[in-house]
Design an enzyme around this catalytic site. Structure first.
Site, PDB file in Angstrom:
ATOM      1  N   GLU A  25      -0.448  -2.996 -12.738  1.00 24.30           N
ATOM      2  CA  GLU A  25      -1.174  -2.582 -13.437  1.00 24.30           C
ATOM      3  C   GLU A  25      -1.422  -1.025 -13.199  1.00 24.30           C
ATOM      4  OE1 GLU A  25      -5.060  -4.104 -12.524  1.00 24.30           O
ATOM      5  OE2 GLU A  25      -4.991  -3.592 -10.624  1.00 24.30           O
ATOM      6  N   ASP A  38     -10.113   4.581  -9.804  1.00 22.44           N
ATOM      7  CA  ASP A  38      -9.317   4.991 -10.956  1.00 22.44           C
ATOM      8  C   ASP A  38      -9.087   6.352 -11.268  1.00 22.44           C
ATOM      9  OD1 ASP A  38      -8.807   2.154 -11.121  1.00 22.44           O
ATOM     10  OD2 ASP A  38     -10.707   1.814 -12.265  1.00 22.44           O
TER      11      ASP A  38
HETATM   12  O1  FUB Z   1     -11.157  -0.538 -11.762  1.00 23.98           O
HETATM   13  C1  FUB Z   1     -10.827  -1.652 -12.286  1.00 23.98           C
HETATM   14  C2  FUB Z   1      -9.475  -2.189 -12.143  1.00 23.98           C
HETATM   15  O2  FUB Z   1      -8.998  -2.077 -10.999  1.00 23.98           O
HETATM   16  C3  FUB Z   1      -8.766  -0.988 -13.063  1.00 23.98           C
HETATM   17  O3  FUB Z   1      -8.591  -1.059 -14.118  1.00 23.98           O
HETATM   18  C4  FUB Z   1      -7.427  -1.183 -12.267  1.00 23.98           C
HETATM   19  O4  FUB Z   1      -6.434  -0.420 -12.501  1.00 23.98           O
HETATM   20  C5  FUB Z   1      -7.873  -1.419 -10.629  1.00 23.98           C
HETATM   21  O5  FUB Z   1      -8.104  -0.354 -10.085  1.00 23.98           O
END
Ligand code: FUB
Length: 656
Positions: free
Chosen positions: A252, A46
């Site tokens: 997301e 991330d």
């Molecule tokens: O790293 C945990 C979660 O996985 C993140 O918040 C999302 O964006 C995905 O990368």
């Protein structure tokens, strides 16, 4: 003696081999040599880049723990890395953790972002509240590396289901916006204090503007509302348990920013495995227009090794970069991810070309100055980290730890015989270096030799240019700095540097290494010309002695250096998304700079490449576009600064 790394060649050789599709080395070696992933000793995910007002580029990452609990994300803190050349990264260690939020739970430190405003740094993070629900918190610091503290003692927003992945952009008029969410998308207008939001924002529900993106929100997929969100975020087909779950592509990890007058939302898309897509808008709150894919989850039939991806986009030193994550580090997977970077390109209408994930990463945009203190944890890679993939016992070689030296930060530790670090593009200048210093600590008697730091230029074959004895200070935390002489006729110009650590074969913790620095050769002042021959002495008045102020010594005279001759380009040839240029060698030149652009007058969007040879192939160009290029030779002036000759005539290449 044959060392354990004798078979490793220079990264340039690896890149060349990769370009020629020749498999000359085991995959593990190739991984160790490549600059993607950029962090190679821990798993990072991330990425959130931030071009800081101090001139450096910082990247904040979440952190996948080595041990995955309950087959799910195991994440407790956030890390920070910085660079000013895009290839050598300084590790700033853990800068924030769930412990810093009293209201938060462990194992939920997910994708955050740091934003600078008026000298403060705001770290927005998703983290579970004690009741287990997701929430967005904010921590504030006075420096890009913290310390960060929670000014609110409660979430900035939430807890509520699926409040993850905040992204913040401060618009030109000073209004900041924060987007977040999976699978629905939300936005608030932040107040100027950056730690609260406008709860009465027009058109919002108590401040929150929501894009409903789940199937549940649309019983009728043919409805106006559903068609409207599909126009903004694409038509999605993600199925769960045989049922359509997402009518849009948005998943997301949104990244919100503005570039050249257009607003962008770049996000993880298309279900699992995720790819990276984007939408554009003319205003910060949309309406958005779905534009397509930036990075696939599969390149040449090979997956990225991670079922998620997460974008972070930034402009730095005239280039645009996409940070993302893969599962490409040794033992990597969807819960052991690693941050990588590649350059992205905008078309004239603001749309973005699709790019693959690569192991080569990006070109340097600067060189490293060895005459300033350089943290030992500033490296492109090491043979002894996870990336090397050569550690069957699972005990990776060099580690990093918070530094007990008064200067803080982190230091290298657990160094054993034949471990090395590689630092790329170090510029020793024309006059070269005369001394090398290092700051180390070793658990041996004061003055006893605990090991050596051998410094090599460009290759670890041949002789070291410095052999530094690491001496103890009496215990593992007494830091000692010593200096040795080096030969300026060898240590000059631009080089890649290997620092190889040697010592007792069995010792897995020879010494700790905090920082190093070279001393530049100073040109001695030119001696004053001899006095003119005195003529016959004239009668003198009586001598009266008057105290004189000291005469300041003249600044050292500098030898004048001539600019090199104009370059003559002899070949300008198009390749597949690339162009190759060749030119005649210019006498005395220390290197060449190539200027290129799609702009005919080479006045706008000019990119540069600096090379030592008389040939260059510039890759990742825009398909079908015409490029214009010129080349100039350079030498170093008496201040070790590049002095350029006249640029060549402009050449034109239409890229295939
Ligand atoms: O790293 C945990 C979660 O996985 C993140 O918040 C999302 O964006 C995905 O990368």
């Amino acid at each position: 003696m044959r060392r354990k790394w004798d078979f490793i060649k220079k990264p340039a050789a690896v890149v060349l081999a990769a370009a020629l599709c020749i498999t000359v080395m085991p995959a593990s070696v190739k991984k160790a040599e490549a600059i993607n992933p950029i962090v190679q000793d821990v798993y990072t995910a991330d990425p959130a880049p931030m071009a800081c007002s101090d001139g450096r580029l910082y990247v904040y990452t979440s952190h996948d723990e080595d041990e995955t609990l309950n087959g799910f994300y195991t994440m407790n803190d956030w890390k920070c890395y910085s660079t000013d050349d895009m290839v050598n990264w300084t590790d700033h260690g853990t800068v924030l953790s769930y412990h810093d939020f009293e209201w938060a739970k462990e194992n939920s430190s997910w994708a955050g972002q740091v934003v600078e405003r008026d000298g403060k740094f705001y770290f927005y993070v998703p983290i579970n509240a004690k009741n287990g629900q997701t929430a967005i918190g904010v921590a504030v610091g006075d420096s890009p590396t913290g310390p960060f503290t929670d000014p609110l003692n409660e979430p900035l927003i939430g807890p509520a289901p699926n409040y993850i992945d905040p992204t913040v952009w401060v618009d030109d008029d000073g209004q900041a916006y924060m987007y977040w969410g999976n699978p629905d998308l939300y936005c608030v207008a932040l107040n100027e204090d950056m730690i609260s939001y406008d709860k009465e924002y027009p058109g919002s529900d108590k401040g929150i503007i929501k894009w409903e993106l789940e199937t549940n929100d649309y019983k009728d997929l043919e409805s106006e509302e559903c068609k409207n969100v599909q126009a903004q975020f694409g038509v999605g087909t993600r199925m769960d348990n045989g049922k359509l779950r997402r009518p849009t592509l948005y998943e997301e990890g949104p990244w919100f920013y503005k570039h050249d007058g257009h607003y962008y939302l770049v996000y993880a898309a298309n279900g699992i495995p995720e790819r990276i897509d984007y939408s554009m808008a003319d205003s910060p709150l949309g309406p958005w227009e779905y534009k397509g894919m930036i990075m696939d989850d599969n390149v040449d039939g090979k997956g990225s090794g991670s079922f998620t991806n997460h974008p972070g986009v930034v402009e730095y030193k005239g280039h645009s970069y996409l940070f993302y994550h893969t599962g490409k580090l040794f033992d990597g997977n969807g819960y052991h991810r690693s941050v990588a970077v590649d350059e992205i390109f905008y078309n004239e209408d603001g749309t973005i070309d699709t790019i693959p994930f690569t192991s080569e990463g990006v070109e340097p945009v600067g060189s490293l100055n060895p005459y300033k203190r350089v943290e030992a944890e500033t490296i492109e890679y090491s043979n002894s980290l996870k990336a090397a993939g050569s550690d069957p016992l699972g005990k990776y070689g060099i580690e990093k730890e918070p530094c007990s030296n008064s200067t803080g930060g982190v230091n290298l530790c657990d160094i054993s015989n034949d471990d090395y670090i590689f630092i790329r593009n170090v510029d020793f200048g024309q006059h070269g270096a005369v001394k090398f210093s290092a700051c180390t600590a070793a658990d041996v008697e004061a003055g006893a030799v605990a090991g050596k730091i051998e410094v090599y230029l460009d290759s670890i074959d041949g002789d070291p240019v410095a052999e530094y004895d690491v001496k103890g200070g009496g215990d593992a935390d007494t830091w000692v700095t010593n200096t040795i002489e080096v030969d300026k006729s060898v240590v000059n110009g631009l080089h890649d540097v290997y620092m190889v650590f040697t010592g007792e074969e069995e010792n897995e913790s020879l010494f700790k290494f905090d920082y190093w620095q070279f001393t530049q050769y100073e040109i001695p002042p030119t001696p004053a010309p001899p006095n003119p021959t005195p003529s016959a002495p004239a009668p003198q008045p009586p001598v009266v002695s008057v105290p004189q102020p000291p005469v300041p010594s003249a600044p050292p005279a500098k030898a004048e250096v001539k600019a090199p001759a104009k370059v003559k380009v002899t070949l300008a040839k198009a390749g597949k998304r690339s162009m190759t240029l060749k030119w005649k060698k210019v006498s005395g030149a220390r290197g060449y700079r190539v200027y290129y652009s799609t702009n005919k007058s080479l006045k706008k969007a000019v990119k540069i490449a600096t090379v030592k040879k008389t040939k260059v192939t510039i890759k990742k160009l825009k398909k079908g576009k015409t490029y214009y290029a010129r080349v100039a030779a350079y030498v170093y002036d008496s201040n070790s600064k590049k002095l350029f000759g006249k640029k060549s005539a402009v050449v034109k290449v239409k890229v295939k």
